[in-house]
Every structure is written in C-alpha cells, then in structure tokens.
Design a protein around this motif. Structure first.
Motif, PDB file in Angstrom:
ATOM      1  N   ALA A  99      44.869  47.539  54.113  1.00  0.00           N
ATOM      2  CA  ALA A  99      43.789  46.963  53.321  1.00  0.00           C
ATOM      3  C   ALA A  99      42.605  46.579  54.198  1.00  0.00           C
ATOM      4  O   ALA A  99      41.443  46.802  53.833  1.00  0.00           O
ATOM      5  CB  ALA A  99      44.302  45.743  52.550  1.00  0.00           C
ATOM      6  N   ARG A 100      42.889  46.002  55.350  1.00  0.00           N
ATOM      7  CA  ARG A 100      41.800  45.631  56.258  1.00  0.00           C
ATOM      8  C   ARG A 100      41.083  46.863  56.798  1.00  0.00           C
ATOM      9  O   ARG A 100      39.851  46.896  56.865  1.00  0.00           O
ATOM     10  CB  ARG A 100      42.331  44.789  57.424  1.00  0.00           C
ATOM     11  N   GLU A 101      41.869  47.853  57.199  1.00  0.00           N
ATOM     12  CA  GLU A 101      41.268  49.054  57.780  1.00  0.00           C
ATOM     13  C   GLU A 101      40.342  49.746  56.786  1.00  0.00           C
ATOM     14  O   GLU A 101      39.266  50.237  57.149  1.00  0.00           O
ATOM     15  CB  GLU A 101      42.370  50.020  58.230  1.00  0.00           C
ATOM     16  N   HIS A 102      40.742  49.760  55.524  1.00  0.00           N
ATOM     17  CA  HIS A 102      39.962  50.470  54.502  1.00  0.00           C
ATOM     18  C   HIS A 102      39.151  49.522  53.623  1.00  0.00           C
ATOM     19  O   HIS A 102      38.545  49.967  52.642  1.00  0.00           O
ATOM     20  CB  HIS A 102      40.912  51.309  53.647  1.00  0.00           C
ATOM     21  N   ARG A 103      39.140  48.236  53.955  1.00  0.00           N
ATOM     22  CA  ARG A 103      38.374  47.216  53.243  1.00  0.00           C
ATOM     23  C   ARG A 103      38.659  47.257  51.739  1.00  0.00           C
ATOM     24  O   ARG A 103      37.747  47.333  50.910  1.00  0.00           O
ATOM     25  CB  ARG A 103      36.879  47.359  53.527  1.00  0.00           C
ATOM     26  N   LEU A 104      39.941  47.168  51.429  1.00  0.00           N
ATOM     27  CA  LEU A 104      40.374  47.204  50.032  1.00  0.00           C
ATOM     28  C   LEU A 104      40.902  45.836  49.617  1.00  0.00           C
ATOM     29  O   LEU A 104      41.541  45.136  50.415  1.00  0.00           O
ATOM     30  CB  LEU A 104      41.491  48.240  49.840  1.00  0.00           C
ATOM     31  N   PRO A 105      40.658  45.436  48.374  1.00  0.00           N
ATOM     32  CA  PRO A 105      41.275  44.200  47.877  1.00  0.00           C
ATOM     33  C   PRO A 105      42.788  44.333  47.826  1.00  0.00           C
ATOM     34  O   PRO A 105      43.324  45.442  47.710  1.00  0.00           O
ATOM     35  CB  PRO A 105      40.677  44.037  46.476  1.00  0.00           C
ATOM     36  N   VAL A 106      43.472  43.191  47.929  1.00  0.00           N
ATOM     37  CA  VAL A 106      44.933  43.166  47.911  1.00  0.00           C
ATOM     38  C   VAL A 106      45.393  42.456  46.649  1.00  0.00           C
ATOM     39  O   VAL A 106      44.916  41.362  46.324  1.00  0.00           O
ATOM     40  CB  VAL A 106      45.492  42.442  49.148  1.00  0.00           C
ATOM     41  N   VAL A 107      46.340  43.076  45.939  1.00  0.00           N
ATOM     42  CA  VAL A 107      46.874  42.506  44.700  1.00  0.00           C
ATOM     43  C   VAL A 107      48.392  42.380  44.837  1.00  0.00           C
ATOM     44  O   VAL A 107      49.133  43.328  44.568  1.00  0.00           O
ATOM     45  CB  VAL A 107      46.520  43.368  43.474  1.00  0.00           C
ATOM     46  N   PRO A 108      48.888  41.223  45.282  1.00  0.00           N
ATOM     47  CA  PRO A 108      50.338  41.010  45.276  1.00  0.00           C
ATOM     48  C   PRO A 108      50.830  40.761  43.851  1.00  0.00           C
ATOM     49  O   PRO A 108      50.282  39.916  43.139  1.00  0.00           O
ATOM     50  CB  PRO A 108      50.524  39.763  46.150  1.00  0.00           C
ATOM     51  N   LEU A 109      51.853  41.511  43.439  1.00  0.00           N
ATOM     52  CA  LEU A 109      52.486  41.352  42.122  1.00  0.00           C
ATOM     53  C   LEU A 109      53.856  40.734  42.405  1.00  0.00           C
ATOM     54  O   LEU A 109      54.835  41.425  42.631  1.00  0.00           O
ATOM     55  CB  LEU A 109      52.596  42.705  41.423  1.00  0.00           C
ATOM     56  N   VAL A 110      53.908  39.415  42.414  1.00  0.00           N
ATOM     57  CA  VAL A 110      55.006  38.694  43.060  1.00  0.00           C
ATOM     58  C   VAL A 110      56.119  38.354  42.073  1.00  0.00           C
ATOM     59  O   VAL A 110      55.869  37.863  40.971  1.00  0.00           O
ATOM     60  CB  VAL A 110      54.497  37.395  43.714  1.00  0.00           C
ATOM     61  N   ALA A 111      57.345  38.619  42.482  1.00  0.00           N
ATOM     62  CA  ALA A 111      58.548  38.159  41.779  1.00  0.00           C
ATOM     63  C   ALA A 111      59.641  38.038  42.834  1.00  0.00           C
ATOM     64  O   ALA A 111      60.211  39.041  43.261  1.00  0.00           O
ATOM     65  CB  ALA A 111      58.966  39.134  40.677  1.00  0.00           C
ATOM     66  N   THR A 112      59.891  36.830  43.271  1.00  0.00           N
ATOM     67  CA  THR A 112      60.790  36.642  44.407  1.00  0.00           C
ATOM     68  C   THR A 112      61.507  35.307  44.323  1.00  0.00           C
ATOM     69  O   THR A 112      60.964  34.332  43.800  1.00  0.00           O
ATOM     70  CB  THR A 112      60.007  36.716  45.737  1.00  0.00           C
ATOM     71  N   GLY A 113      62.714  35.283  44.877  1.00  0.00           N
ATOM     72  CA  GLY A 113      63.460  34.045  44.966  1.00  0.00           C
ATOM     73  C   GLY A 113      63.333  33.372  46.313  1.00  0.00           C
ATOM     74  O   GLY A 113      63.922  32.312  46.529  1.00  0.00           O
ATOM     75  N   GLY A 114      62.577  33.983  47.252  1.00  0.00           N
ATOM     76  CA  GLY A 114      62.385  33.340  48.543  1.00  0.00           C
ATOM     77  C   GLY A 114      62.882  34.180  49.703  1.00  0.00           C
ATOM     78  O   GLY A 114      62.927  35.410  49.629  1.00  0.00           O
ATOM     79  N   SER A 115      63.284  33.521  50.758  1.00  0.00           N
ATOM     80  CA  SER A 115      63.735  34.208  51.972  1.00  0.00           C
ATOM     81  C   SER A 115      65.205  34.612  51.854  1.00  0.00           C
ATOM     82  O   SER A 115      65.994  33.954  51.178  1.00  0.00           O
ATOM     83  CB  SER A 115      63.542  33.304  53.190  1.00  0.00           C
TER      84      SER A 115
END
Length: 459
Positions: A99-115
């Motif tokens: 994303a940084r290299e190509h200057r793109l927005p980041v969209v995390p689609l999060v569903a997680t219970g943790g570590s």
C-alpha cells in the motif's frame, strides 16, 4: 450477532466485480507444531485450512471499491478464530508495504478473536509489527478505513480496527478489547457491541451490510482527493447581506435568534453530499455540539467542523482536532463554522478536560499545513469559539457576532447593572462590521462593501 461471512465472501461484498487480486506473501518455514512446539498445532491448522480453503487467517489483495483502488485485508474467522500468528503478521506487513509503495488506501475487514495462543508471545508481538506498519503507512499518506465485523476483539481491534483513521462497523457486531470468554462474569454484553462503540466515540458509524460497498466507496473517493487551495466560505443564509446590525445589542440578538440558520442548514447548502466522523477516540462524543466530517463542494473534497449553536463540550473540541489533523495529513482543505455561546463550563466539562481539549484544538489549527477557512455563522463566544477559527482567514455572516466574552458576563465582571449589557456590547465592538474594521475577520460574506483584502467568492 451478525452473519459471519468468510473472508472471500466479505471481499465480494465490498469489491467491484472481478477486480480482486490476491497479493503475494512471504512463505515462513516453521518447526513442527509451531515455535512453541504446541502439541497438535499443525493438525489444527490443517483442519482449519480444509474447512475454510485458506492457508492463514487473513486474505490480502487489491481491488476496486466503487472505482477506487485499495488494499483489502480480510480476516477469515473460520481459520482459528481469525487469530494473529507469525504467518498472519507476515501477510499483514507485506500488504501494508504494498500500500505504501503504490500509495493505496488500506481497508482492513476485521473479524478476529485476538492473538494465537499456540504461538504464545511470538503471536502477541505481531501486534507491534502491525502497529508499526500502520504508523509507517500513516506517515506515508494513505488513509486507513477499517470495517469491524463480528467478532472484533483483542489485539486485532486494538490495532487494525481502532487504530484506523475511520472505523465503520456492521450492525450487532461484537466489538471490544475483551472477548466473550475473558470478560467479567457480570459484564453487560451490550457494552461490547458496535452500537456501544459508536456511543463511546470509538466507531464512526454502523453500516448495514447491503450499504457497505457504497459507503466505503464514498469514503474512499472523498479521502483520496487532495487539494492545495483554500475553499470559499459559504454564502449567508440568514439576514440579507445589506442588513447589518446597527448596535452591538442588535448583533447579539440576531445571532441568538432561534430562526437563524444553523450548522445543518449551512452544511446542506454547501455540500453535494457528506459523510461524518463521530467521536474523539477517548470515550467521548458531542453530536449536539460539533458536526465533523468530509463532503464534496464543487467537485472538491472539503473537511468540515461545525459548531451547532450550543455550548461545546470537551469531546467536541477533541473530535474537531481529530478531523483537522486527518485532513491535514491527507492534504484536504478544511471549512470550520463557528457558532457557540462558549465552551461548556459545568463541573463535568472540567472533569473531562475542557482546557486541555481546547488547547489541543488551538494547536491542531495552528499546526495545520492544509488551508483552513472559517465562517462565523452565529455566536462567537470567547475562546471556545476562537479555537475553531482560522487565523487570517475567518469571515463573518451578517447575523453573527464575535466577542472576548458575552456582553452580559462582561457587564457582571465590570459590576455594571444587567440593563447595561447592551451598552457593553457596543463598547466590545462585536458587530460583523466592527470585526472587519478591527482586522479580526477578512470580510462579511455577501457584503462586499465591508470585505477586507479580497471578495469572499475568490476562494
């Protein structure tokens, strides 16, 4: 609880058809049963892969969302509860770097219970890796817009979710740092929901699944269009431009009139469409005092922070500071509307850090490199109003006033009888035309005879 879609089903819901391309990721070789030698860990991963069709708990790639290219990070909750391990961290680091290299927005689609427990502290330290990638991406410029799904708990919420610039949530999603199995037995489950996080100021909006692509698309279009030139202040909506107040008392009465247009009317007239940010990320909101967000004006994206005519609370100042700093980072010009009798001065406001919140907003405006334009649309009550005003680029509506202190309070401090408040207002020189003569504002919108420097519609 919402329907738990798989990672790829979630991607399909937000991405334009046939535009998702998975990103390559590092391949980490690990010893049998992982870094801790956890008995049966390899078998757990194999069953998770067979059940979900994935090799890890995240799927990362690029796609168009309503025509805007972005990096999507979709969590697969079916793979060991969407937990983060070393291989998960590798994929996340790679996605953020792309994303940084190509200057793109980041969209995390999060569903997680943790570590992931089976990797112990090596899993937990992935949160540090993720946090660093998020910071590096923020410094590089691209915006991060998180969508928190059901459930989003633990470190995933505390990094990819709550750490994003804008946080959207699906209705009814379980959202909170503490997961359902580690909370106190008597904990109110309603406190760990998307709706509760909106009320606490840590989530900007709850979005229905069927509206998610359109909503994300609007946010992405607005937040990926920088502009270096200041915007013009809105046209006056209330008193006619040729009808300026004769006295200080008249100016105060007009600004306090219940019929005078307020922030909603000005924002509706100025913007083609807009989206709102909500909350100060410190547990507070002031939706009745300050409206903040981004909108489209004459084809440009403009950030706005608008007081609504009430006493502004500390959370309102912190939300406005958050808005201005985000706009500054993204190179988006800012419009502020000043309209408050002053900062809230009750005991609760002091406990919530009123002075520190106002100081933080003064600092955000002072440090902004993006152009800020201000229009005083009603009451300009002391420092609680000035904190939102742009030095050198503030304008006044004909039915507004700006004062070092409310005339009634000034009379009381000077030990004058209440009936002398009007005369005190004259002495304070609070009228729009007085403010122009004093050099406090650049001009009166719609009233070119009192403009200072240039006409308001020159931008």
């Amino acid at each position: 609880m919402t329907d738990r879609l798989s990672a790829r089903e979630t991607v399909a819901r937000v991405a334009d058809a046939s535009t998702f391309t998975e990103l390559p990721h590092p391949v980490r070789e690990s010893v049998p049963d992982g870094p801790l030698g956890w008995p049966g860990y390899d078998a757990l991963r194999a069953r998770a892969a067979e059940r979900t069709g994935e090799q890890e708990s995240v799927v990362c790639g690029t796609a168009l969302v309503e025509g805007v290219r972005a990096v999507l990070i979709a969590f697969e909750f079916g793979f060991l509860g969407g937990s983060l391990g070393e291989r998960t961290g590798d994929r996340l680091v790679s996605a953020y770097a792309y994303a940084r290299e190509h200057r793109l927005p980041v969209v995390p689609l999060v569903a997680t219970g943790g570590s992931r427990m089976q990797e112990g502290m090596l899993a937990l330290t992935q949160l540090q890796r993720v946090a660093r990638e998020s910071v590096l991406t923020r410094e590089a410029g691209p915006v991060q817009i998180a969508v928190v799904r059901d459930p989003t708990t633990g470190g995933g919420w505390a990094t990819l979710g709550a750490g994003a610039d804008v946080v959207l949530a699906l209705p009814g999603a379980q959202v909170g740092f503490a997961g359902s199995r580690v909370r106190p037995a008597d904990a109110d489950p309603a406190a760990y929901t998307a709706e509760a996080q909106v009320a606490a100021g840590t989530v900007d909006a709850v979005v229905r699944p069927e509206d998610l692509r359109g909503t994300l698309g609007r946010w992405l279009r607005l937040l990926t269009r920088p502009s270096a030139t200041p915007v013009a202040p809105p046209h006056p909506l209330g008193t006619g431009p040729g009808d300026l107040p004769a006295t200080g008392r008249d100016a105060v009465q007009r600004a306090r009139s219940p019929e005078r247009p307020r922030a909603h009317a000005y924002l509706d007239a100025y913007f083609t469409h807009r989206v709102a940010i909500h909350g100060d990320r410190c547990g507070g909101t002031d939706p009745q005092g300050v409206l903040c967000g981004f909108g489209e004006h004459e084809g440009r994206t403009v950030a706005y922070a608008a007081q609504t005519g009430t006493a502004t609370r500390p959370a309102g100042y912190r939300t406005a500071a958050r808005l201005i700093r985000l706009a500054d980072r993204l190179g988006i010009p800012v419009l502020t509307l000043v309209d408050t009798p002053g900062a809230a001065n009750d005991a609760e406001a002091e406990r919530q850090g009123a002075g520190a919140a106002i100081a933080d907003l003064f600092a955000a405006v002072a440090a902004a490199r993006t152009p800020v334009t201000t229009l005083v649309v009603g009451e300009g009550g002391s420092g609680g109003a000035l904190a939102l005003a742009a030095p050198g680029n503030t304008w006044a509506a004909p039915d507004s006033y700006f004062s070092v202190i409310a005339p009634e309070l000034a009379a009381a401090i000077l030990k004058r009888p209440p009936q002398e408040a009007g005369a005190t207002a004259d002495q304070l020189r609070v009228r729009p035309q007085d403010l122009v003569d004093l050099g406090v504002v650049r001009g009166i919108v719609g009233h070119h005879a009192h403009d200072s420097g240039r006409r308001h519609d020159d931008g």
